[in-house]
Design an enzyme around this catalytic site. Structure first.
Site, PDB file in Angstrom:
ATOM      1  N   ASN A   1      61.302  46.115  27.916  1.00 28.48           N
ATOM      2  CA  ASN A   1      61.359  44.744  27.405  1.00 28.48           C
ATOM      3  C   ASN A   1      60.186  44.392  26.483  1.00 28.48           C
ATOM      4  O   ASN A   1      59.900  43.234  26.224  1.00 28.48           O
ATOM      5  CB  ASN A   1      61.415  43.751  28.585  1.00 28.48           C
ATOM      6  N   ARG A   2      59.504  45.402  26.001  1.00 30.17           N
ATOM      7  CA  ARG A   2      58.512  45.241  24.931  1.00 30.17           C
ATOM      8  C   ARG A   2      58.819  46.219  23.790  1.00 30.17           C
ATOM      9  O   ARG A   2      58.055  46.313  22.840  1.00 30.17           O
ATOM     10  CB  ARG A   2      57.089  45.546  25.449  1.00 30.17           C
TER      11      ARG A   2
ATOM     12  N   ARG B   1      57.452  49.089  37.116  1.00 35.59           N
ATOM     13  CA  ARG B   1      58.143  48.194  36.176  1.00 35.59           C
ATOM     14  C   ARG B   1      58.768  48.939  34.993  1.00 35.59           C
ATOM     15  O   ARG B   1      59.859  48.616  34.524  1.00 35.59           O
ATOM     16  CB  ARG B   1      57.095  47.195  35.673  1.00 35.59           C
TER      17      ARG B   1
ATOM     18  N   HIS C   1      63.396  45.918  34.374  1.00 33.26           N
ATOM     19  CA  HIS C   1      62.162  46.242  35.101  1.00 33.26           C
ATOM     20  C   HIS C   1      62.521  46.788  36.475  1.00 33.26           C
ATOM     21  O   HIS C   1      63.218  46.122  37.247  1.00 33.26           O
ATOM     22  CB  HIS C   1      61.273  44.997  35.201  1.00 33.26           C
TER      23      HIS C   1
ATOM     24  N   GLU D   1      65.126  34.194  35.116  1.00 25.49           N
ATOM     25  CA  GLU D   1      64.154  34.682  36.105  1.00 25.49           C
ATOM     26  C   GLU D   1      64.596  34.184  37.472  1.00 25.49           C
ATOM     27  O   GLU D   1      64.491  32.995  37.785  1.00 25.49           O
ATOM     28  CB  GLU D   1      62.755  34.140  35.769  1.00 25.49           C
TER      29      GLU D   1
ATOM     30  N   TYR E   1      54.712  32.942  28.434  1.00 21.75           N
ATOM     31  CA  TYR E   1      53.695  33.665  27.672  1.00 21.75           C
ATOM     32  C   TYR E   1      54.332  34.181  26.392  1.00 21.75           C
ATOM     33  O   TYR E   1      55.552  34.355  26.321  1.00 21.75           O
ATOM     34  CB  TYR E   1      53.023  34.794  28.458  1.00 21.75           C
TER      35      TYR E   1
HETATM   36 ZN   LIG Z   1      61.303  41.469  34.396  1.00 24.02          ZN
END
Ligand SMILES: [Zn+2]
Length: 366
Positions: A180-181, A164, A90, A311, A289
């Site tokens: 990342n999707r 992002r 990102h 993270e 999530y």
């Molecule tokens: Zn990220």
């Protein structure tokens, strides 16, 4: 050659290529640009050629190189287990790239202190996945050490700095896919958007993006050669270490092992008794999530026995900086991350000292 002359030659050449005074030094005074990252990596390869190898694994949409650095101890032994790390999927998560560079610096330049981490393991690191998105996120107004709240965009410049996705334009005029999707496992599930204007746009199809394709190939190679043990992806900013699954509300089969590795990092930070430190939580990613198409689920699914999303923190004391920590905090943040990384790597090596006997590579089209 006389001994004197030999020593002079050694002094001048540094014995490893570049003379020691021109060897690259990792700096924490500011965030590196894409070009500076590439230059830094090349400098390491020039100075430590027996322990460092660079590989261009692909190109971004805007033709920037995606470069991995493979770090070994130089003993020539092939087929060692691998810890793989990527950062900067990102664009706006600036602390991730520089944290990856510090890890590289610790393993290459500070080799003597950390050589046990390279005895039976090689490390492969991709310090900047979304080079286009990152470069764009630097292209607006310079906010010198000003905390930006990306949840409450209020100007074009904030919008730029909070970018992002990657930078590939879509037909309707919107730009970018969330890399990342875009991975092939549980693609499109959960917090993953079919709308190309969304910041979590999944892309028109699985692995549609050049950055995803390049990373996928490296991960598949590491699994099919039975070397890939830990997949670790650096993100920010939540101060959490997450383990699979992201895409379903169940925990990875070996979730206890994941927790143990992550907790080793958290404990190491606590035991270091730093003046100021992060309060990390360890939890399954789906508790944060539910989302499909993530790199970490994909890596776990194809056969990395350990897959973690790290993270990095969003604040220090009362100062909330989200994705862009002020430059004066870079040093203490990357130092803290290394303390945890070293402890986590030691735990991984202890748990997986030998090459994997069998693999769970999923051969179908994930
Ligand atoms: Zn990220």
């Amino acid at each position: 050659m006389s001994l004197k002359l030999f020593l002079v030659t050694l002094f001048i050449s540094g014995s490893l290529g570049n003379p020691f005074w021109s060897r690259p030094q990792y700096q924490t005074d500011d965030y590196y640009t894409y070009e500076e990252i590439q230059e830094y990596l090349k400098g390491l390869a020039g100075s430590y050629g027996n322990r460092v190898k660079l590989t261009d694994i692909g190109k971004t949409h805007q033709d920037r190189n995606l470069t991995t650095i493979t770090i070994s101890n130089g003993d020539g032994r092939r087929g060692k287990n691998v810890i793989f790390i990527d950062a900067g999927i990102h664009g706006r998560e600036w602390i991730t790239h520089t944290s990856a560079l510090n890890i590289i610096d610790q393993l290459v330049v500070n080799f003597e202190a950390n050589k046990e981490l390279l005895k039976d393991y090689d490390w492969v690191i991709l310090p900047l996945v979304n080079a286009d998105g990152y470069t764009y996120s630097r292209s607006g107004k310079v906010f010198t050490d000003e905390a930006i709240n990306c949840g409450a965009l209020n100007s074009k410049d904030h919008d730029i700095k909070c970018w992002r996705k990657n930078l590939r334009p879509r037909r309707n005029g919107c730009v970018g896919t969330d890399i990342n999707r875009n991975f092939g496992y549980a693609w499109g599930k959960g917090d993953s958007s079919p709308y190309s204007c969304s910041i979590t746009y999944k892309g028109p199809y699985k692995f549609s993006e050049p950055e995803s394709q390049a990373l996928q190939k490296v991960l598949l190679d590491l699994v099919s050669s039975r070397r890939g043990i830990l997949y670790l992806t650096l993100h920010s900013a939540l101060a959490e270490i997450l383990y699979p699954w992201s895409s379903k509300r169940i925990n990875a089969k070996n979730y206890k092992e994941h927790k143990e590795v992550a907790q080793a990092g958290v404990d190491a930070i606590r035991n270091a008794k730093l003046k100021s430190s992060s309060n990390y939580k360890v939890l399954p990613a789906h508790k944060l999530y539910l989302t499909g198409g993530s790199t970490s689920d994909y890596a776990y699914k194809i056969g990395f026995p350990l897959s973690l999303i790290w993270e990095l923190p969003a604040k220090r004391g009362n100062l909330k900086f989200e994705f862009h920590p002020p430059t004066k905090l870079i040093k203490e943040l990357v130092d803290e991350t290394w303390i945890a990384m070293r402890a986590m790597a030691k735990k991984v090596i202890q748990k997986y000292p030998n090459r994997k006997k069998s693999i769970g590579l999923v051969k179908n089209k994930l």
